[in-house]
Design an enzyme around this catalytic site. Structure first.
Site, short mmCIF file in Angstrom:
data_model
loop_
_atom_site.label_atom_id
_atom_site.label_comp_id
_atom_site.label_asym_id
_atom_site.label_seq_id
_atom_site.Cartn_x
_atom_site.Cartn_y
_atom_site.Cartn_z
CG HIS A 66 80.67 31.29 113.42
ND1 HIS A 66 81.17 30.19 114.08
CD2 HIS A 66 81.74 31.81 112.75
CE1 HIS A 66 82.46 30.07 113.83
NE2 HIS A 66 82.83 31.04 113.02
NE ARG A 79 86.39 27.81 115.84
CZ ARG A 79 86.43 28.60 114.76
NH1 ARG A 79 85.93 29.81 114.79
NH2 ARG A 79 86.96 28.16 113.63
#
Ligand code: NDP
Ligand code: OXD
Length: 308
Positions: A271, A223
């Site tokens: 991502h 993250r």
């Protein structure tokens, strides 16, 4: 009794159709449609819009549609008294392992450098390194970290891991703050696969990066907020790190003015390291819905105290 799908992207309809086709007896709604909100027993969510969970007075559980649940635990509308489930899936693990292997190979063989040279019509036969030259350290030895360690080990890399608690694993796994310095010292490539929690936020900071061998390569696939962005830029500019591969960011999409876009030694992907495969995961979502309704424990529950 029904499921509501809450997502911030264009995949809501596909999820709704898939769940309906696999379980025709369960009504499934797109949260944006109009339907009786009190019917909803499970919210199936991925980075759902702020405030959207507050609509459902009779929720029994929240099913995250990915591995990470940080965005659910941070939501003040997510009732702390109800269970939160996440995805555990073999494709999520193997896709992640293949992504990390691809990035390490690109680094070893200078593929990004050659791609950039091509843009400048530059003939640059730079030296390269071999698999045996690099030691890889994996922060986070859970579902994904273990799969990454397995594939890299089978490919011939020397691999070690770091986790919160001790492990009986096929590779050496250091644990806790005490185990971190020895782990870092031996990580020519550092792969971050930790969940985002209050303990891990900002862990990829200057002081941690200083513990790595000179010229190490960082891969953050966990993250964005685990990384202190400016500390990474500084470490690259001083040569402490040689390159970084980032798939996740504080803000996604990465803002156009962010320094990472222009930095020659920062490689970016949007991502996509490992994306939930709905066909592979829908059955566990349905099983969890039925478990909630029938008062049985759902699968892949997260522990709120740990935050993952
Ligand atoms: P798991 O929950 O299975 O594993 C988490 C690991 O991190 C565990 O080994 C755990 O230790 C370790 N850990 C947690 N907190 C600490 C800490 N404070 N110090 C040291 N170790 C710690 O997660 P997954 O492997 O399934 O997923 C990891 C993360 O990957 C997700 O949370 C998500 O954010 C990210 N992700 C990114 C994707 C992408 O496309 N970029 C795709 C999917 C996931 P222990 O084993 O001791 O509990
Ligand atoms: C996940 C992700 O957590 O895609 O599954 O990042």
């Amino acid at each position: 009794m029904a499921i509501a799908v809450l997502r911030n992207d264009d995949k809501t309809n596909a999820w709704r159709s898939l769940l309906r086709s696999k379980a025709p007896d369960i009504p499934v709604y797109d949260y944006k449609d109009s339907f009786p909100k009190e019917e909803i027993r499970m919210a199936a969510v991925w980075k759902h819009p702020a405030g959207s969970l507050s609509a459902f007075p009779n929720l029994l559980g929240i099913q995250g549609l990915g591995a990470g649940v940080d965005f659910i635990l941070e939501d003040p509308d997510a009732d702390p008294g109800i269970p939160v489930m996440r995805v555990v899936d073999p494709y999520l693990a193997s896709d992640m392992a293949e992504y990390v292997l691809a990035q390490i190979m690109a680094y070893l063989r200078g593929l990004y450098v050659h791609a950039s040279d091509k843009g400048q019509k530059k003939w640059n036969p730079a030296p390269y390194r071999r698999i045996e030259d690099l030691r890889v350290g994996i922060m986070g030895m859970g579902q994904l970290g273990t799969a990454v360690a397995g594939l890299l080990g089978r490919t011939g890399f020397r691999v070690q891991g770091w986790a919160r608690t001790p492990k009986n694993a096929s590779v050496e796994v250091y644990h806790g703050p005490k185990g971190l310095p020895d782990f870092l010292q031996q990580s020519d490539v550092l792969v971050c696969l930790l969940p985002l929690t209050p303990e891990t936020q900002g862990i990829l900071s200057a002081s941690l990066l200083e513990g790595l061998p000179q010229g190490a390569f960082l891969i953050n696939v966990a993250r964005g907020p685990l990384l202190v962005d400016q500390d990474l830029i500084d470490a690259l500019d001083t040569g402490r790190l040689s390159a970084a591969c980032l798939d996740v960011f504080h803000q996604e999409p990465l803002p156009r003015e962010h320094l990472f876009w222009e930095h020659p030694n920062v490689w970016i992907t949007p991502h996509v390291a490992s994306v939930t495969d709905p066909d592979s995961v829908a059955d566990q979502v349905i099983r969890n819905y039925r478990a909630l309704i029938e008062g049985r424990p759902p699968e892949n529950l997260i522990d709120r105290r740990k935050g993952y």
